[in-house]
Design an enzyme around this catalytic site. Structure first.
Site, PDB file in Angstrom:
ATOM      1  CG  ASN A 185      44.218  44.278  41.775  1.00  0.00           C
ATOM      2  OD1 ASN A 185      43.344  43.479  42.080  1.00  0.00           O
ATOM      3  ND2 ASN A 185      45.251  44.529  42.564  1.00  0.00           N
ATOM      4  CG  ASP A 189      32.011  43.210  43.546  1.00  0.00           C
ATOM      5  OD1 ASP A 189      32.044  43.502  42.344  1.00  0.00           O
ATOM      6  OD2 ASP A 189      32.381  42.102  43.987  1.00  0.00           O
ATOM      7  CG  ASP A 205      38.113  39.916  39.067  1.00  0.00           C
ATOM      8  OD1 ASP A 205      37.616  38.776  39.164  1.00  0.00           O
ATOM      9  OD2 ASP A 205      37.670  40.900  39.690  1.00  0.00           O
ATOM     10  CG  ASP A 248      32.956  41.204  39.655  1.00  0.00           C
ATOM     11  OD1 ASP A 248      33.986  41.527  40.254  1.00  0.00           O
ATOM     12  OD2 ASP A 248      31.954  40.753  40.232  1.00  0.00           O
ATOM     13  CG  ASP A 269      36.344  41.119  42.916  1.00  0.00           C
ATOM     14  OD1 ASP A 269      36.350  41.360  41.703  1.00  0.00           O
ATOM     15  OD2 ASP A 269      35.441  40.473  43.477  1.00  0.00           O
ATOM     16  CG  HIS A 270      34.180  42.930  49.252  1.00  0.00           C
ATOM     17  ND1 HIS A 270      33.441  41.775  49.362  1.00  0.00           N
ATOM     18  CD2 HIS A 270      33.568  43.832  50.059  1.00  0.00           C
ATOM     19  CE1 HIS A 270      32.430  41.971  50.193  1.00  0.00           C
ATOM     20  NE2 HIS A 270      32.488  43.209  50.636  1.00  0.00           N
ATOM     21  NE  ARG A 328      41.151  29.750  39.536  1.00  0.00           N
ATOM     22  CZ  ARG A 328      39.948  30.330  39.456  1.00  0.00           C
ATOM     23  NH1 ARG A 328      39.568  31.155  40.412  1.00  0.00           N
ATOM     24  NH2 ARG A 328      39.153  30.091  38.439  1.00  0.00           N
TER      25      ARG A 328
END
Length: 457
Positions: free
Chosen positions: A126, A198, A176, A173, A194-195, A181
């Site tokens: 984040n 955006d 991240d 973007d 993340d969304h 992972r």
């Protein structure tokens, strides 16, 4: 990117997501809390005392004044946005998606896979997303200072920063999810974060882009942001809502679209912004060069939106698809009526007007993605669109009955609407983040397991 941020199991059926009075396709009921006798209201029972009455308390109990103050703060500011079943579904959600972009497949993704190894292992995903967002926010603030009406000539380095900032955002973007992972820290919070970034970037990068093109304080600027940002993002989110998959096709906005915008910023820094005011003539019609973008963008985006809706209609009933599109219809009507009928909203305060619109858009699409992740209904009526509706009604009444002068002053309407939207969104983001972190025992901006008494940040 969004599809990289989630790795957990499948979703389950839950009640509808609810964060205020709104009409929804379905609603859930809440169980009222039990009312204790007055004699018990003043009793503070700690976890230790409930299991072992003879054990000594480890900390001093808060005073009644302190408890009342904390209760008041929680009542005013904090609330749980998810029921237990909703947050369980959110945490069990498994993300599906693919990016078929040619530039991503052959150029950018191999670069991202190498670059992520240079990030420190203590850096939370984040934080990577947030750092990228600041990369576009700083150039936007600088260009807004030099060109508050979106038509002035900025120093050449402002255009360079706008291009580099957007390129940096695209870079971060994509890192991240790979960092999540790599550190084993994938979570539903990362997907939402993340969304949400955006969705904010649609407004930020859109304003920087129309400033570079010198489209000015007019509906030309708003129309470009509306068609290349708002409606495309909404349609893509709608497809994900009905299909549970985010599919980016061979040529798409998050990859090729952003690269084109970066190229426009760099070209402007080299040849100067006056190039976009050069007049061209096509079939006897003369118009400035920057208007070509406004003409071409709908031609390119409408087929993409049609494909989004076609795919979504195959996974859900047409009536449900229409209901999920109603907020976009209200959003489009309010913003265009306000912008076209108002004598000052877009002409004197273009940045403020577009930000008020952008914050309302952020609320709508974040509400949709939360409804998707919690497997709940998306409401067709969004109260957060009320400031836009009031502004539109005020402008229309002025046009019809008061010789074009709205009965209410528009600057206070814009400021009040912007404050309401900002505070509502900030509270909502904080409460959702807090509840997810409490449920999973994680931090928002740090790695590792969080202790019960530690801050979620």
């Amino acid at each position: 990117m969004i599809q990289d941020r989630m790795t957990t199991g499948a979703s389950s059926d839950t009640n509808g997501y609810n964060d205020g009075p709104s009409a929804s396709i379905s609603t859930g009921s809440k169980v009222p809390a039990p009312v204790l006798p007055k004699s018990l209201n003043a009793i503070s029972i700690s976890p230790a005392s409930s299991t072992n009455a003879s054990s000594k308390p480890t900390s001093k109990s808060p005073s009644p004044v302190s408890r009342k103050r904390n209760d008041l703060e929680n009542y005013i500011w904090y609330k749980n946005y998810f029921s237990e079943r909703e947050i369980d579904a959110l945490c069990a959600y498994k993300n599906h998606g693919a990016d078929f972009s040619l530039s991503y497949k052959y150029i950018m993704n191999p670069m991202y896979l190498r670059a992520v190894n240079y990030l420190p292992l203590w850096l939370a995903p984040n934080c990577v997303t947030l750092i990228g967002l600041f990369g576009v926010l700083l150039p936007h603030l600088l260009t807004a200072y030099y060109s508050p009406l979106l038509d002035a000539v900025c120093p050449w380095w402002c255009y360079v920063l706008s291009g580099l900032g957007l390129l940096f955002y695209q870079f971060m973007d994509n890192l991240d999810g790979k960092q999540a992972r790599r550190t084993g820290s994938s979570s539903p919070l990362g997907h939402l974060f993340d969304h949400g970034c955006d969705a904010l970037n649609v407004t930020i990068s859109g304003l920087s882009f129309v400033n570079t093109l010198r489209l000015g304080s007019s509906m030309w600027s708003f129309s470009l942001i509306f068609w290349m940002g708002f409606v495309v993002f909404y349609a893509a989110t709608l497809e994900e809502f009905f299909t549970s998959a985010l599919i980016l096709r061979e040529i798409n906005g998050p990859n090729e679209g952003l690269l084109i915008m970066v190229g426009v910023h760099f070209l402007t820094a080299i040849v100067g912004p006056q190039i976009w005011l050069t007049e061209v003539t096509v079939n006897g019609i003369t118009f400035p060069l920057n208007h070509i973008f406004v003409y071409l963008i709908p031609v390119l985006t409408i087929p993409t939106m049609y494909l989004n809706y076609k795919i979504a209609s195959g996974k859900g009933r047409v009536s449900e698809l229409f209901k999920a599109s109603i907020p976009l219809l209200f959003f489009s009507a309010y913003t265009h009526l306000w912008g076209m009928c108002s004598p000052v909203a877009i002409t004197q305060y273009p940045i403020l007007f577009i930000w008020v619109v952008g914050l309302a858009f952020f609320y709508i699409v974040s509400r949709m993605i939360i409804s998707h992740l919690t497997n709940s209904e998306f409401p067709w009526f969004i109260p957060m669109l009320t400031p836009l509706g009031v502004g539109a009604a005020n402008a229309v009444i002025g046009t019809l009955f008061f010789q074009g002068q709205p009965p209410l002053p528009e600057l206070p309407l814009l400021v009040i609407g912007g404050v309401i939207e900002f505070v509502t969104n900030a509270r909502r983001v904080f409460c959702i983040t807090h509840q997810i972190c409490e449920h999973l025992g994680i931090f928002c901006f740090k790695l590792g397991k969080r202790k019960r008494d530690e801050s979620v940040l």
